[in-house]
Design an enzyme around this catalytic site. Structure first.
Site, PDB file in Angstrom:
ATOM      1  CB  THR A 111      -6.557  -1.634   0.925  1.00  0.00           C
ATOM      2  OG1 THR A 111      -5.980  -2.520   1.881  1.00  0.00           O
ATOM      3  CG2 THR A 111      -5.533  -1.228  -0.120  1.00  0.00           C
TER       4      THR A 111
ATOM      5  CG  ASP B 136     -12.220  -6.456   0.452  1.00  0.00           C
ATOM      6  OD1 ASP B 136     -13.082  -6.577   1.322  1.00  0.00           O
ATOM      7  OD2 ASP B 136     -11.114  -5.897   0.670  1.00  0.00           O
TER       8      ASP B 136
ATOM      9  CE  LYS C  63     -15.045  -6.677   8.258  1.00  0.00           C
ATOM     10  NZ  LYS C  63     -13.795  -7.298   7.755  1.00  0.00           N
TER      11      LYS C  63
ATOM     12  CD  GLU D  18      -2.564  -1.161   2.722  1.00  0.00           C
ATOM     13  OE1 GLU D  18      -3.664  -1.709   2.800  1.00  0.00           O
ATOM     14  OE2 GLU D  18      -1.952  -0.720   3.726  1.00  0.00           O
TER      15      GLU D  18
ATOM     16  CG  MET E  36      -8.222  -5.432   9.391  1.00  0.00           C
ATOM     17  SD  MET E  36      -7.328  -6.866   8.742  1.00  0.00           S
ATOM     18  CE  MET E  36      -6.650  -7.592  10.218  1.00  0.00           C
ATOM     19  CD  GLU E  37      -4.493  -1.745   9.225  1.00  0.00           C
ATOM     20  OE1 GLU E  37      -5.300  -1.214   8.428  1.00  0.00           O
ATOM     21  OE2 GLU E  37      -4.070  -2.911   9.074  1.00  0.00           O
TER      22      GLU E  37
HETATM   23  N1  SAH Z   1      -4.327 -11.550   3.094  1.00  0.00           N
HETATM   24  C1  SAH Z   1      -3.715 -10.324   2.706  1.00  0.00           C
HETATM   25  C2  SAH Z   1      -3.532  -9.512   3.938  1.00  0.00           C
HETATM   26  C3  SAH Z   1      -4.288  -8.262   3.899  1.00  0.00           C
HETATM   27  S1  SAH Z   1      -5.383  -8.087   5.226  1.00  0.00           S
HETATM   28  C4  SAH Z   1      -2.466 -10.637   1.940  1.00  0.00           C
HETATM   29  O1  SAH Z   1      -2.493 -11.610   1.289  1.00  0.00           O
HETATM   30  O2  SAH Z   1      -1.506  -9.849   1.936  1.00  0.00           O
HETATM   31  C5  SAH Z   1      -6.158  -6.675   4.884  1.00  0.00           C
HETATM   32  C6  SAH Z   1      -5.445  -5.362   5.000  1.00  0.00           C
HETATM   33  O3  SAH Z   1      -6.158  -4.517   4.129  1.00  0.00           O
HETATM   34  C7  SAH Z   1      -5.527  -4.707   6.369  1.00  0.00           C
HETATM   35  O4  SAH Z   1      -4.460  -3.828   6.590  1.00  0.00           O
HETATM   36  C8  SAH Z   1      -6.880  -3.960   6.323  1.00  0.00           C
HETATM   37  O5  SAH Z   1      -6.838  -2.671   6.903  1.00  0.00           O
HETATM   38  C9  SAH Z   1      -7.200  -3.843   4.839  1.00  0.00           C
HETATM   39  N2  SAH Z   1      -8.469  -4.460   4.395  1.00  0.00           N
HETATM   40  C10 SAH Z   1      -8.815  -4.555   3.090  1.00  0.00           C
HETATM   41  N3  SAH Z   1     -10.032  -5.123   2.964  1.00  0.00           N
HETATM   42  C11 SAH Z   1     -10.478  -5.419   4.215  1.00  0.00           C
HETATM   43  C12 SAH Z   1     -11.670  -6.022   4.730  1.00  0.00           C
HETATM   44  N4  SAH Z   1     -12.646  -6.425   3.933  1.00  0.00           N
HETATM   45  N5  SAH Z   1     -11.774  -6.179   6.058  1.00  0.00           N
HETATM   46  C13 SAH Z   1     -10.791  -5.777   6.882  1.00  0.00           C
HETATM   47  N6  SAH Z   1      -9.633  -5.200   6.442  1.00  0.00           N
HETATM   48  C14 SAH Z   1      -9.467  -4.999   5.126  1.00  0.00           C
END
Ligand code: SAH
Length: 270
Positions: free
Chosen positions: A123, A233, A207, A43, A209-210
């Site tokens: 994101t 997403d 939605k 990001e 996570m930070e």
């Molecule tokens: N699985 C991913 C990890 C990303 S997790 C990988 O393969 O690299 C998601 C990250 O993007 C977090 O920092 C969060 O803030 C954001 N994010 C994007 N879409 C999200 C969602 N639907 N719910 C929660 N966090 C989301």
């Protein structure tokens, strides 16, 4: 260098609390130093490149943390930018996403020097029900909250929801073609049925996570905060969130970078 703390007047935008700043006018002084807090290297990389930000050492007290700092000096009307990224977890090697690392990173950024505005950028998921589209960029308004801290005890319920008012950047968001919405934070990528109920009740449209962790630390320091989040997403899509996320991460990071550059430039003119 920023010369004093600023607060947000919802009717008039940024105003100086202290005299003596190098404001362009008395009612809407420029933001001079912005901290941008990001979770994932993918990001942050496009924005770091676009800013031409140079890596700097973290303070000694934070040297055991994975946080990475970079600075882009003020150029023309653009404020100085401190870019703080959560960094990699030494045990698993993945980016330290989520609220714990976000809080630490924000503390490091805010003890580095005076900051006029904290931006939690990254994101996020959106919803078909609010007509969100992949790549669309949201600016948080009127607050950021938590959806997965459920504490059914007087006072702690409110603490758990963690609602923090955001800086009033409505006009700027509008000018940049961004949507406004409540940003909701939890430490899981998926949406449990309980999360779903709470998010629906909260009216949140973004939605991630930070943001709530960043906002809480910013509030402790008395610094205004905003969130700028690009949609990777759609939560209720039949395609798994992780699959959508991976497919759309690069495009969303580019959209985020483009919006962030314009937003940072405009902040200098506020
Ligand atoms: N699985 C991913 C990890 C990303 S997790 C990988 O393969 O690299 C998601 C990250 O993007 C977090 O920092 C969060 O803030 C954001 N994010 C994007 N879409 C999200 C969602 N639907 N719910 C929660 N966090 C989301």
């Amino acid at each position: 260098m920023a010369t004093g703390k600023r607060y947000l007047d919802s009717r008039k935008g940024w105003r100086a609390r202290e005299q003596g700043h190098s404001a362009k006018n008395a009612y809407a002084p420029a933001v001079e130093r912005v901290a941008v807090i990001m979770a994932m290297e993918a990001e942050a990389a496009p924005l770091r490149d676009a800013l031409g930000a140079t890596p700097i050492e973290v303070p000694v007290w934070a040297s055991t943390l994975p946080v990475r700092l970079a600075v882009a000096p003020a150029v023309g009307g653009r404020p100085e930018v401190l870019l703080a990224v959560n960094g990699r977890d030494p045990t698993t090697g993945v980016d330290c996403i989520g609220s714990t690392a976000a809080a630490l990173t924000t503390q490091v950024a805010l003890t580095y020097g005076p900051i006029d505005l904290v931006v939690t950028a990254g994101t996020a998921g959106g919803w078909h029900r609010s007509n969100a589209e992949i790549g669309e960029v949201f600016v948080a308004w009127p607050h950021i909250a938590c959806h997965d801290r459920r504490i059914d005890l007087p006072g702690f319920d409110q603490f758990g929801r963690g609602e923090i008012a955001t800086a009033d950047l409505r006009e700027l968001a509008d000018a940049l073609g961004c949507r406004l919405g409540i940003v909701t934070t939890g430490d899981s990528l998926d949406e449990s049925p309980t999360d779903r109920e709470r998010i629906l009740a909260s009216g949140a449209e973004v939605k991630e996570m930070e943001a709530a962790a960043v906002a809480w630390v910013a509030q402790l320091h008395g610094v205004p905060v905003t969130a700028v989040k690009a949609i990777t997403d759609l939560v209720e899509s039949p395609v798994a969130t992780a699959t959508q996320f991976t497919a759309n991460l690069a495009a969303a990071a580019d959209a985020l970078q483009a919006t962030m550059m314009k937003l940072i430039d405009q902040l200098g003119d506020q």
